[in-house]
Design a protein around this motif. Structure first.
Motif, PDB file in Angstrom:
ATOM      1  N   PRO A   3      25.688 -25.442  37.432  1.00 51.18           N
ATOM      2  CA  PRO A   3      27.002 -24.802  37.574  1.00 51.18           C
ATOM      3  C   PRO A   3      27.790 -25.439  38.712  1.00 51.18           C
ATOM      4  CG  PRO A   3      25.251 -23.330  38.329  1.00 51.18           C
ATOM      5  CD  PRO A   3      24.588 -24.547  37.753  1.00 51.18           C
ATOM      6  N   ALA A   4      29.098 -25.372  38.591  1.00 53.47           N
ATOM      7  CA  ALA A   4      29.976 -25.890  39.633  1.00 53.47           C
ATOM      8  C   ALA A   4      29.778 -25.058  40.894  1.00 53.47           C
ATOM      9  CB  ALA A   4      31.423 -25.822  39.176  1.00 53.47           C
ATOM     10  N   PRO A   5      29.892 -25.685  42.049  1.00 46.68           N
ATOM     11  CA  PRO A   5      29.767 -24.909  43.291  1.00 46.68           C
ATOM     12  C   PRO A   5      30.919 -23.921  43.415  1.00 46.68           C
ATOM     13  CG  PRO A   5      30.476 -27.155  43.761  1.00 46.68           C
ATOM     14  CD  PRO A   5      30.174 -27.090  42.296  1.00 46.68           C
ATOM     15  N   ALA A   6      30.656 -22.847  44.133  1.00 49.27           N
ATOM     16  CA  ALA A   6      31.705 -21.842  44.357  1.00 49.27           C
ATOM     17  C   ALA A   6      32.866 -22.478  45.118  1.00 49.27           C
ATOM     18  CB  ALA A   6      31.133 -20.666  45.145  1.00 49.27           C
ATOM     19  N   ARG A   7      34.075 -22.075  44.764  1.00 45.96           N
ATOM     20  CA  ARG A   7      35.272 -22.570  45.447  1.00 45.96           C
ATOM     21  C   ARG A   7      35.365 -21.986  46.855  1.00 45.96           C
ATOM     22  NH1 ARG A   7      39.536 -20.302  41.459  1.00 45.96           N
ATOM     23  NH2 ARG A   7      37.863 -18.793  41.290  1.00 45.96           N
ATOM     24  N   THR A   8      36.053 -22.681  47.713  1.00 49.31           N
ATOM     25  CA  THR A   8      36.325 -22.144  49.042  1.00 49.31           C
ATOM     26  C   THR A   8      37.327 -20.999  48.900  1.00 49.31           C
ATOM     27  OG1 THR A   8      38.214 -23.597  49.430  1.00 49.31           O
ATOM     28  CG2 THR A   8      36.022 -24.432  50.088  1.00 49.31           C
ATOM     29  N   ASP A  80      36.317 -16.415  32.155  1.00 48.89           N
ATOM     30  CA  ASP A  80      35.665 -17.439  32.980  1.00 48.89           C
ATOM     31  C   ASP A  80      36.587 -18.011  34.060  1.00 48.89           C
ATOM     32  OD1 ASP A  80      37.319 -18.884  31.326  1.00 48.89           O
ATOM     33  OD2 ASP A  80      35.787 -20.310  30.702  1.00 48.89           O
ATOM     34  N   ASP A  81      37.737 -17.381  34.274  1.00 53.63           N
ATOM     35  CA  ASP A  81      38.656 -17.771  35.351  1.00 53.63           C
ATOM     36  C   ASP A  81      39.626 -16.622  35.576  1.00 53.63           C
ATOM     37  OD1 ASP A  81      40.052 -19.111  37.300  1.00 53.63           O
ATOM     38  OD2 ASP A  81      41.001 -20.538  35.940  1.00 53.63           O
ATOM     39  N   VAL A  82      39.086 -15.494  36.022  1.00 56.61           N
ATOM     40  CA  VAL A  82      39.860 -14.257  36.058  1.00 56.61           C
ATOM     41  C   VAL A  82      40.360 -13.921  37.459  1.00 56.61           C
ATOM     42  CG1 VAL A  82      37.873 -12.715  36.391  1.00 56.61           C
ATOM     43  CG2 VAL A  82      39.900 -11.867  35.200  1.00 56.61           C
ATOM     44  N   VAL A  83      41.524 -13.296  37.492  1.00 50.22           N
ATOM     45  CA  VAL A  83      42.085 -12.719  38.705  1.00 50.22           C
ATOM     46  C   VAL A  83      42.190 -11.216  38.449  1.00 50.22           C
ATOM     47  CG1 VAL A  83      44.110 -12.588  40.204  1.00 50.22           C
ATOM     48  CG2 VAL A  83      43.381 -14.805  39.281  1.00 50.22           C
ATOM     49  N   SER A 132      39.005 -13.048  42.719  1.00 47.50           N
ATOM     50  CA  SER A 132      39.152 -14.220  41.864  1.00 47.50           C
ATOM     51  C   SER A 132      37.784 -14.868  41.693  1.00 47.50           C
ATOM     52  CB  SER A 132      40.126 -15.202  42.521  1.00 47.50           C
ATOM     53  OG  SER A 132      40.193 -16.410  41.804  1.00 47.50           O
ATOM     54  N   TRP A 133      37.383 -15.058  40.426  1.00 44.85           N
ATOM     55  CA  TRP A 133      36.128 -15.770  40.198  1.00 44.85           C
ATOM     56  C   TRP A 133      36.125 -16.480  38.861  1.00 44.85           C
ATOM     57  CZ3 TRP A 133      36.138 -10.394  39.930  1.00 44.85           C
ATOM     58  CH2 TRP A 133      35.727  -9.827  38.730  1.00 44.85           C
ATOM     59  N   ARG A 134      35.275 -17.506  38.795  1.00 40.29           N
ATOM     60  CA  ARG A 134      35.125 -18.302  37.578  1.00 40.29           C
ATOM     61  C   ARG A 134      33.729 -18.193  36.992  1.00 40.29           C
ATOM     62  NH1 ARG A 134      38.424 -23.698  39.379  1.00 40.29           N
ATOM     63  NH2 ARG A 134      40.474 -22.819  38.932  1.00 40.29           N
ATOM     64  N   THR A 135      32.741 -18.175  37.834  1.00 39.16           N
ATOM     65  CA  THR A 135      31.358 -18.175  37.364  1.00 39.16           C
ATOM     66  C   THR A 135      30.571 -17.099  38.096  1.00 39.16           C
ATOM     67  OG1 THR A 135      30.620 -19.724  39.050  1.00 39.16           O
ATOM     68  CG2 THR A 135      31.450 -20.676  36.983  1.00 39.16           C
ATOM     69  N   ARG A 136      29.367 -16.879  37.630  1.00 35.80           N
ATOM     70  CA  ARG A 136      28.489 -15.903  38.278  1.00 35.80           C
ATOM     71  C   ARG A 136      28.275 -16.271  39.749  1.00 35.80           C
ATOM     72  NH1 ARG A 136      22.418 -15.653  37.311  1.00 35.80           N
ATOM     73  NH2 ARG A 136      23.016 -17.699  36.591  1.00 35.80           N
ATOM     74  N   GLU A 137      28.233 -17.564  40.039  1.00 36.83           N
ATOM     75  CA  GLU A 137      28.044 -18.016  41.415  1.00 36.83           C
ATOM     76  C   GLU A 137      29.218 -17.610  42.319  1.00 36.83           C
ATOM     77  OE1 GLU A 137      25.313 -19.681  38.920  1.00 36.83           O
ATOM     78  OE2 GLU A 137      27.454 -20.045  38.713  1.00 36.83           O
ATOM     79  N   GLU A 138      30.341 -17.274  41.722  1.00 35.28           N
ATOM     80  CA  GLU A 138      31.514 -16.913  42.514  1.00 35.28           C
ATOM     81  C   GLU A 138      31.741 -15.409  42.640  1.00 35.28           C
ATOM     82  OE1 GLU A 138      34.447 -20.729  42.329  1.00 35.28           O
ATOM     83  OE2 GLU A 138      35.130 -18.864  41.465  1.00 35.28           O
ATOM     84  N   THR A 139      30.880 -14.591  42.073  1.00 32.31           N
ATOM     85  CA  THR A 139      31.139 -13.151  42.167  1.00 32.31           C
ATOM     86  C   THR A 139      30.967 -12.637  43.588  1.00 32.31           C
ATOM     87  OG1 THR A 139      28.891 -12.651  41.438  1.00 32.31           O
ATOM     88  CG2 THR A 139      30.624 -12.649  39.755  1.00 32.31           C
ATOM     89  N   GLY A 140      30.124 -13.256  44.369  1.00 37.52           N
ATOM     90  CA  GLY A 140      30.020 -12.912  45.782  1.00 37.52           C
ATOM     91  C   GLY A 140      31.156 -13.591  46.537  1.00 37.52           C
ATOM     92  N   GLY A 141      31.810 -12.871  47.411  1.00 40.13           N
ATOM     93  CA  GLY A 141      32.900 -13.462  48.174  1.00 40.13           C
ATOM     94  C   GLY A 141      34.142 -13.733  47.364  1.00 40.13           C
ATOM     95  N   CYS A 142      34.336 -12.995  46.280  1.00 40.84           N
ATOM     96  CA  CYS A 142      35.467 -13.261  45.385  1.00 40.84           C
ATOM     97  C   CYS A 142      36.768 -12.612  45.850  1.00 40.84           C
ATOM     98  CB  CYS A 142      35.139 -12.816  43.968  1.00 40.84           C
ATOM     99  SG  CYS A 142      34.804 -11.061  43.821  1.00 40.84           S
TER     100      CYS A 142
END
Length: 154
Positions: A3-8, A80-83, A132-142
């Motif tokens: 998976p892509a790394p979480a965005r800053t 997969d790219d929700v706000v 804001s998140w795209r993947t499961r890896e981004e649900t933390g700190g979203c």
């Protein structure tokens, strides 16, 4: 597939603003104060950099709930790219909305609530919380906005 790394946080804010500025449709979730069934409705919107402007008939469950409670939860974009936005809504009769704002709304969304047979109200929805998140890896700190304030400057 890795998976892509979480965005800053900065990138998430940038991507959130881009989506808000370029998308036209939003899912609006509301619930009436009397415990009536929660509602989910697709509405067109305009983002002015501070608030989302939507329109709905007061005679609908969504219009009534926005008017009566002043609370909404919105989703912009695909799963997969929700706000996700929690906001406060203020009803504005068409006669009270500045002409320029009504024209911008009609131009961007493709419909003019002022010209419809069914009376509509405009609603200004001010975000209080944005995730804001795209993947499961981004649900933390979203979370990119809290209490109406962006968590990252710029």
């Amino acid at each position: 597939m890795t998976p892509a790394p979480a965005r800053t946080a900065q990138q998430r804010k940038y991507d959130t603003l881009h989506r808000l500025e370029h998308d036209v449709d939003v899912w609006v979730a509301t619930a009436a104060e009397d415990g009536d069934t929660p509602q989910l409705a697709p509405l067109s919107y305009v983002w002015d950099g501070t608030v989302l402007l939507v329109a709905a008939p007061l005679a609908t469950p969504t219009g009534r709930a926005l008017h009566d409670t002043g609370v909404a939860r919105l989703a912009v974009g695909p799963a997969d790219d929700v706000v996700m936005i929690e906001g406060r809504a203020v009803a504005v009769p068409p006669a009270d909305l500045p002409e320029e704002d009504a024209e911008i709304f009609a131009g961007k969304t493709g419909f003019d609530p002022r010209a419809l047979a069914v009376p509509h109200l405009y609603f200004l929805i001010r975000p209080q919380r944005i995730e804001s998140w795209r993947t499961r890896e981004e649900t933390g700190g979203c979370e990119v906005m809290r209490d109406g304030q962006w968590l990252v400057a710029g």
